[in-house]
Design a protein around this motif. Structure first.
Motif, PDB file in Angstrom:
ATOM      1  N   SER A  39       0.866  -1.182   0.000  1.00 52.71           N
ATOM      2  CA  SER A  39       0.000   0.000   0.000  1.00 52.71           C
ATOM      3  C   SER A  39       0.902   1.231   0.000  1.00 52.71           C
ATOM      4  O   SER A  39       2.110   1.142   0.242  1.00 52.71           O
ATOM      5  CB  SER A  39      -0.880   0.002   1.248  1.00 52.71           C
ATOM      6  OG  SER A  39      -0.077   0.217   2.404  1.00 52.71           O
ATOM      7  N   ALA A  40       0.309   2.385  -0.228  1.00 51.22           N
ATOM      8  CA  ALA A  40       1.091   3.625  -0.215  1.00 51.22           C
ATOM      9  C   ALA A  40       1.748   3.823   1.147  1.00 51.22           C
ATOM     10  O   ALA A  40       2.913   4.238   1.227  1.00 51.22           O
ATOM     11  CB  ALA A  40       0.200   4.820  -0.562  1.00 51.22           C
ATOM     12  N   LYS A  41       1.056   3.496   2.211  1.00 51.10           N
ATOM     13  CA  LYS A  41       1.619   3.647   3.559  1.00 51.10           C
ATOM     14  C   LYS A  41       2.789   2.681   3.764  1.00 51.10           C
ATOM     15  O   LYS A  41       3.839   3.061   4.298  1.00 51.10           O
ATOM     16  CB  LYS A  41       0.544   3.407   4.609  1.00 51.10           C
ATOM     17  CG  LYS A  41       1.032   3.613   6.017  1.00 51.10           C
ATOM     18  CD  LYS A  41      -0.055   3.416   7.031  1.00 51.10           C
ATOM     19  CE  LYS A  41       0.556   3.627   8.421  1.00 51.10           C
ATOM     20  NZ  LYS A  41      -0.357   3.363   9.476  1.00 51.10           N
ATOM     21  N   TRP A  43       4.636   1.383   1.453  1.00 44.17           N
ATOM     22  CA  TRP A  43       5.725   1.805   0.562  1.00 44.17           C
ATOM     23  C   TRP A  43       6.483   2.958   1.206  1.00 44.17           C
ATOM     24  O   TRP A  43       7.707   2.990   1.192  1.00 44.17           O
ATOM     25  CB  TRP A  43       5.152   2.200  -0.800  1.00 44.17           C
ATOM     26  CG  TRP A  43       6.088   2.028  -1.940  1.00 44.17           C
ATOM     27  CD1 TRP A  43       6.496   0.848  -2.497  1.00 44.17           C
ATOM     28  CD2 TRP A  43       6.724   3.063  -2.690  1.00 44.17           C
ATOM     29  NE1 TRP A  43       7.343   1.097  -3.540  1.00 44.17           N
ATOM     30  CE2 TRP A  43       7.499   2.453  -3.692  1.00 44.17           C
ATOM     31  CE3 TRP A  43       6.702   4.448  -2.625  1.00 44.17           C
ATOM     32  CZ2 TRP A  43       8.248   3.168  -4.603  1.00 44.17           C
ATOM     33  CZ3 TRP A  43       7.448   5.170  -3.541  1.00 44.17           C
ATOM     34  CH2 TRP A  43       8.216   4.525  -4.512  1.00 44.17           C
ATOM     35  N   PHE A  44       5.762   3.889   1.806  1.00 45.01           N
ATOM     36  CA  PHE A  44       6.387   5.003   2.505  1.00 45.01           C
ATOM     37  C   PHE A  44       7.283   4.502   3.634  1.00 45.01           C
ATOM     38  O   PHE A  44       8.395   5.000   3.826  1.00 45.01           O
ATOM     39  CB  PHE A  44       5.314   5.953   3.047  1.00 45.01           C
ATOM     40  CG  PHE A  44       5.852   7.004   3.969  1.00 45.01           C
ATOM     41  CD1 PHE A  44       6.685   8.009   3.492  1.00 45.01           C
ATOM     42  CD2 PHE A  44       5.530   6.982   5.311  1.00 45.01           C
ATOM     43  CE1 PHE A  44       7.191   8.984   4.338  1.00 45.01           C
ATOM     44  CE2 PHE A  44       6.026   7.963   6.161  1.00 45.01           C
ATOM     45  CZ  PHE A  44       6.862   8.952   5.675  1.00 45.01           C
ATOM     46  N   PRO A  55       6.599  12.393   3.325  1.00 43.84           N
ATOM     47  CA  PRO A  55       5.558  11.501   2.794  1.00 43.84           C
ATOM     48  C   PRO A  55       4.973  12.015   1.479  1.00 43.84           C
ATOM     49  O   PRO A  55       4.568  11.223   0.627  1.00 43.84           O
ATOM     50  CB  PRO A  55       4.507  11.465   3.899  1.00 43.84           C
ATOM     51  CG  PRO A  55       4.872  12.496   4.886  1.00 43.84           C
ATOM     52  CD  PRO A  55       6.268  12.931   4.642  1.00 43.84           C
ATOM     53  N   GLN A  56       4.945  13.336   1.295  1.00 44.99           N
ATOM     54  CA  GLN A  56       4.413  13.888   0.051  1.00 44.99           C
ATOM     55  C   GLN A  56       5.297  13.510  -1.142  1.00 44.99           C
ATOM     56  O   GLN A  56       4.799  13.230  -2.228  1.00 44.99           O
ATOM     57  CB  GLN A  56       4.282  15.410   0.150  1.00 44.99           C
ATOM     58  CG  GLN A  56       3.258  15.873   1.151  1.00 44.99           C
ATOM     59  CD  GLN A  56       3.814  15.986   2.568  1.00 44.99           C
ATOM     60  OE1 GLN A  56       4.988  15.769   2.827  1.00 44.99           O
ATOM     61  NE2 GLN A  56       2.948  16.338   3.498  1.00 44.99           N
ATOM     62  N   ASN A  59       4.821   9.793  -1.827  1.00 41.69           N
ATOM     63  CA  ASN A  59       3.517   9.626  -2.459  1.00 41.69           C
ATOM     64  C   ASN A  59       3.560  10.065  -3.929  1.00 41.69           C
ATOM     65  O   ASN A  59       2.946   9.437  -4.793  1.00 41.69           O
ATOM     66  CB  ASN A  59       2.454  10.403  -1.682  1.00 41.69           C
ATOM     67  CG  ASN A  59       1.063  10.058  -2.126  1.00 41.69           C
ATOM     68  OD1 ASN A  59       0.726   8.892  -2.305  1.00 41.69           O
ATOM     69  ND2 ASN A  59       0.242  11.075  -2.312  1.00 41.69           N
ATOM     70  N   TYR A  62       5.233   7.272  -5.827  1.00 38.53           N
ATOM     71  CA  TYR A  62       4.333   6.115  -5.824  1.00 38.53           C
ATOM     72  C   TYR A  62       3.184   6.294  -6.817  1.00 38.53           C
ATOM     73  O   TYR A  62       2.813   5.358  -7.523  1.00 38.53           O
ATOM     74  CB  TYR A  62       3.796   5.917  -4.406  1.00 38.53           C
ATOM     75  CG  TYR A  62       2.941   4.701  -4.184  1.00 38.53           C
ATOM     76  CD1 TYR A  62       3.515   3.466  -3.917  1.00 38.53           C
ATOM     77  CD2 TYR A  62       1.547   4.790  -4.201  1.00 38.53           C
ATOM     78  CE1 TYR A  62       2.727   2.347  -3.674  1.00 38.53           C
ATOM     79  CE2 TYR A  62       0.753   3.688  -3.957  1.00 38.53           C
ATOM     80  CZ  TYR A  62       1.343   2.465  -3.696  1.00 38.53           C
ATOM     81  OH  TYR A  62       0.560   1.358  -3.467  1.00 38.53           O
ATOM     82  N   GLU A  63       2.631   7.504  -6.863  1.00 42.94           N
ATOM     83  CA  GLU A  63       1.478   7.762  -7.733  1.00 42.94           C
ATOM     84  C   GLU A  63       1.850   8.099  -9.169  1.00 42.94           C
ATOM     85  O   GLU A  63       1.121   7.743 -10.097  1.00 42.94           O
ATOM     86  CB  GLU A  63       0.642   8.907  -7.159  1.00 42.94           C
ATOM     87  CG  GLU A  63      -0.151   8.510  -5.942  1.00 42.94           C
ATOM     88  CD  GLU A  63      -1.125   9.595  -5.514  1.00 42.94           C
ATOM     89  OE1 GLU A  63      -1.524  10.411  -6.370  1.00 42.94           O
ATOM     90  OE2 GLU A  63      -1.481   9.608  -4.324  1.00 42.94           O
ATOM     91  N   SER A  74       3.773  -0.231  -6.595  1.00 44.92           N
ATOM     92  CA  SER A  74       3.535  -0.908  -5.325  1.00 44.92           C
ATOM     93  C   SER A  74       4.425  -2.143  -5.190  1.00 44.92           C
ATOM     94  O   SER A  74       4.647  -2.632  -4.092  1.00 44.92           O
ATOM     95  CB  SER A  74       2.069  -1.309  -5.202  1.00 44.92           C
ATOM     96  OG  SER A  74       1.716  -2.224  -6.218  1.00 44.92           O
ATOM     97  N   TRP A 107       3.009  19.760  -8.302  1.00 41.01           N
ATOM     98  CA  TRP A 107       2.758  19.254  -6.952  1.00 41.01           C
ATOM     99  C   TRP A 107       3.419  20.121  -5.884  1.00 41.01           C
ATOM    100  O   TRP A 107       2.840  20.350  -4.833  1.00 41.01           O
ATOM    101  CB  TRP A 107       3.287  17.828  -6.807  1.00 41.01           C
ATOM    102  CG  TRP A 107       2.381  16.760  -7.335  1.00 41.01           C
ATOM    103  CD1 TRP A 107       1.788  16.722  -8.563  1.00 41.01           C
ATOM    104  CD2 TRP A 107       1.983  15.571  -6.670  1.00 41.01           C
ATOM    105  NE1 TRP A 107       1.056  15.567  -8.702  1.00 41.01           N
ATOM    106  CE2 TRP A 107       1.165  14.841  -7.549  1.00 41.01           C
ATOM    107  CE3 TRP A 107       2.260  15.038  -5.424  1.00 41.01           C
ATOM    108  CZ2 TRP A 107       0.603  13.621  -7.209  1.00 41.01           C
ATOM    109  CZ3 TRP A 107       1.707  13.809  -5.096  1.00 41.01           C
ATOM    110  CH2 TRP A 107       0.880  13.120  -5.984  1.00 41.01           C
TER     111      TRP A 107
END
Length: 148
Positions: A39-41, A43-44, A55-56, A59, A62-63, A74, A107
């Motif tokens: 998950s993103a969490k 992966w972080f 985290p930004q 993210n 990741y995205e 992922s 971003w």
């Protein structure tokens, strides 16, 4: 008529040169498929082990990287090498770096286009750390927790 046909052939050749290598992309996807997706969490958390990373920024990678590479990020890990393992120069469109720079500016409001050189980065972790440094250079307090 002949000139028009010749232009079409040149256009097809150029398109192939600028397009992702789909066979290599499939090979990389097959290599990554044996890994459990995170998950993103999760992966972080892979990036927080050694040092602070926003985290930004994690993210963002990741995205956005799936859009450039066609890979499920992922399944990608910090130690994966951008060139030897993921073959980014081959599996991405020729202008993926420009798009990444544009997206990063959207971003974070940080223009990295003058000094982003993916050839100088070895791993996914190096990429994340580079992007993180760019954000921190603009705003050193960005992403710092209240307790730090």
């Amino acid at each position: 008529m002949w000139r028009r046909f010749k232009n079409i052939l040149y256009s097809l050749r150029t398109y192939a040169d600028l397009s992702p290598d789909l066979w290599t992309r499939q090979r990389v996807k097959w290599f990554l498929h044996s890994r459990s997706p995170l998950s993103a969490k999760e992966w972080f958390e892979q990036f927080r082990r050694d040092h602070f990373v926003s985290p930004q920024v994690v993210n963002f990678v990741y995205e956005r990287m799936p859009d450039y590479s066609g890979l499920e990020f992922s399944r990608v890990r910090p130690g994966d090498r951008l060139h030897q393992d993921l073959h980014l120069p081959l599996i991405c469109w020729f202008d993926w770096q420009l798009t990444l720079c544009d997206d990063f500016f959207q971003w974070f409001g940080v223009d990295i286009s003058d000094h982003f050189d993916p050839q100088s980065l070895d791993t996914v972790e190096d990429l994340v750390n580079f992007l993180n440094q760019q954000v921190l250079a603009l705003n050193p307090m960005n992403g710092q927790s209240e307790s730090s």
